[in-house]
Design a protein around this motif. Sequence first.
Motif, short mmCIF file in Angstrom:
data_model
loop_
_atom_site.label_atom_id
_atom_site.label_comp_id
_atom_site.label_asym_id
_atom_site.label_seq_id
_atom_site.Cartn_x
_atom_site.Cartn_y
_atom_site.Cartn_z
N ARG A 62 -99.23 -58.65 -98.57
CA ARG A 62 -99.59 -60.05 -98.32
C ARG A 62 -98.95 -60.51 -97.01
O ARG A 62 -97.76 -60.33 -96.78
CB ARG A 62 -99.11 -60.92 -99.48
CG ARG A 62 -99.56 -62.38 -99.40
CD ARG A 62 -99.01 -63.18 -100.58
NE ARG A 62 -99.45 -64.56 -100.54
CZ ARG A 62 -100.57 -65.01 -101.06
NH1 ARG A 62 -101.38 -64.16 -101.67
NH2 ARG A 62 -100.90 -66.28 -101.00
N GLY A 63 -99.77 -61.11 -96.14
CA GLY A 63 -99.27 -61.62 -94.86
C GLY A 63 -99.28 -60.62 -93.73
O GLY A 63 -98.91 -60.97 -92.61
N LEU A 118 -111.80 -55.80 -94.42
CA LEU A 118 -110.62 -56.57 -94.03
C LEU A 118 -110.86 -58.07 -94.19
O LEU A 118 -109.93 -58.84 -94.47
CB LEU A 118 -110.20 -56.24 -92.60
CG LEU A 118 -109.67 -54.82 -92.37
CD1 LEU A 118 -109.35 -54.60 -90.90
CD2 LEU A 118 -108.44 -54.54 -93.24
N LEU A 119 -112.12 -58.48 -94.01
CA LEU A 119 -112.46 -59.89 -94.26
C LEU A 119 -112.31 -60.23 -95.74
O LEU A 119 -111.86 -61.32 -96.11
CB LEU A 119 -113.89 -60.18 -93.79
CG LEU A 119 -114.08 -60.26 -92.26
CD1 LEU A 119 -115.56 -60.32 -91.92
CD2 LEU A 119 -113.35 -61.46 -91.69
N GLU A 120 -112.71 -59.27 -96.60
CA GLU A 120 -112.50 -59.45 -98.04
C GLU A 120 -111.00 -59.56 -98.33
O GLU A 120 -110.56 -60.42 -99.10
CB GLU A 120 -113.08 -58.25 -98.80
CG GLU A 120 -114.58 -58.16 -98.81
CD GLU A 120 -115.20 -59.01 -99.91
OE1 GLU A 120 -114.60 -59.10 -100.99
OE2 GLU A 120 -116.28 -59.59 -99.67
N ALA A 121 -110.22 -58.66 -97.72
CA ALA A 121 -108.77 -58.67 -97.95
C ALA A 121 -108.11 -59.92 -97.37
O ALA A 121 -107.08 -60.36 -97.87
CB ALA A 121 -108.16 -57.41 -97.34
N ARG A 122 -108.71 -60.47 -96.30
CA ARG A 122 -108.17 -61.70 -95.73
C ARG A 122 -108.18 -62.82 -96.76
O ARG A 122 -107.23 -63.62 -96.82
CB ARG A 122 -108.98 -62.11 -94.50
CG ARG A 122 -108.45 -63.37 -93.82
CD ARG A 122 -109.10 -63.61 -92.47
NE ARG A 122 -110.50 -63.99 -92.56
CZ ARG A 122 -111.26 -64.32 -91.51
NH1 ARG A 122 -110.73 -64.30 -90.30
NH2 ARG A 122 -112.53 -64.64 -91.67
N GLU A 123 -109.22 -62.86 -97.57
CA GLU A 123 -109.33 -63.90 -98.60
C GLU A 123 -108.45 -63.59 -99.80
O GLU A 123 -107.78 -64.48 -100.33
CB GLU A 123 -110.79 -64.04 -99.04
CG GLU A 123 -111.74 -64.43 -97.92
CD GLU A 123 -111.36 -65.75 -97.28
OE1 GLU A 123 -110.98 -66.68 -98.01
OE2 GLU A 123 -111.42 -65.86 -96.04
#
Length: 473
Positions: free
Chosen positions: A20-21, A41-46
Amino acid sequence: MDMLWKKVHRFEEDWRMLERGDRVLAGFSGGADSVCLMRYLLEAREKKKIFPYALHVHHGLRGEEADRDEMFCRDFCKKWDIPFLAVRRDVKGEQKRRQCSLEEAGRMVRYECFEEQARRWNCQKIAVAHHKNDVAETVLFRMIRGTGVRGLSAIRPVSGTLIRPLLCLSREEILWVLAELGQEFVEDSTNEETEYSRNYIRNCVMPKLTLMNRKAVEHMAKLAEQAGSLSEYLEPVFQKKYEELVRREKGGLQMETKSFLALHPVEQGEMAGRMLKELSGSFKDISSVHVEAMLRLAEGEKGKYIALPNGLIAEKKEQVLFVGRKKELEKQRGEKKKKDFFVKIDKRELEEKRELRIRTVEGGVISFLLKEGENFAIEKRDCVKYFDYDRIKRTLCLRTRQSGDYFIVDKEGRHKALRRYFIDEKIPASERDSRLLLAEESHILWIFGGRISEAYKVTPHTRRLLEVRMEFG
């Protein structure tokens, strides 16, 4: 599609790739694989509150098509609000400079750019888009060239700060995900060419193997995973034995022949391979053929020697197997060895006399000239360097290398070990101990014949300048 995203998520979690972060720099070419990586990575961003960044490396090849790829990546990142940077590199020029294939030059340039920009953006991870097909192709490529178990481990999911979240997916699964998302990507037309070994394996060999067994890619990827796990498990065992048996001598490594021949064949291969790696800096260009040649040498008569990659030579001596460089072996056959060199520079004497001259063991002269003023005349020659004298706080000395030596590589103050510099610049191991240095304690100002430290460079604010000149004869 959700099932495949969950598959990637489980894989990423199992390998603890993302925290996280995390700031994550992704290599973004615009091809299907890297686009799929960006969408993950966009999924993981959320879900994990990470911060993705994208870097596109333009190789200066393929003309308008490459420009199109860069524009596609730029537009994608603008749409999804991802920090983006495109850098351009002359890969053909790098190929000539590094004396390697165009494909290899491109790979090295990309990873150098990734590491540099990750530091600038303070990214904890670098993500690349390798998948199962890449693993299978690498296994085949290395088998053809001649590899051992370590080579079969191919591409690992995590290597330091480098992560590969898509390594659990096949190329077909990646294309299926993008189709379901309605996500466009760009195609590199050179991927269809078969003149490169990788492309030939991908376009000609793999399709036929898949016809023989539709799970061929899956099975080869599984083999690579098992080989990697085995190598990781055995690594500390082999390294401990290596440290026990191998002695480091000036210009090379040696091991008692009796101890070497008493080892299990697997251990013999590991000891031989590690000796070659330590001297050349990597396992690149080292195959099972070279290891087997060393085994035959150890069993043969004394006085025999064989040529190995990266300018190395192995020699069977009276009671030891020695691996070094040709020049060092020639020195050991009768040339007088050079002694370590160490001379302190008396700063008080220099400030009083303004000039000092010191003779080296090779018969050359190093002159030190202290100047005051501003707008100094600077010669651009390899044999003369200039330093801001007021930045030198402790005793200067001319010497050969010592443990812990380093220099500053950039204006941000990043350090680089002298040992790493010698390896990166491919300075022969036999020459490293005799390379002359100008040092302030462990901080190297100048590697004679090479670069100087950023920490002492002359600036517009310099008021006292130290000119150091190397003279021969």
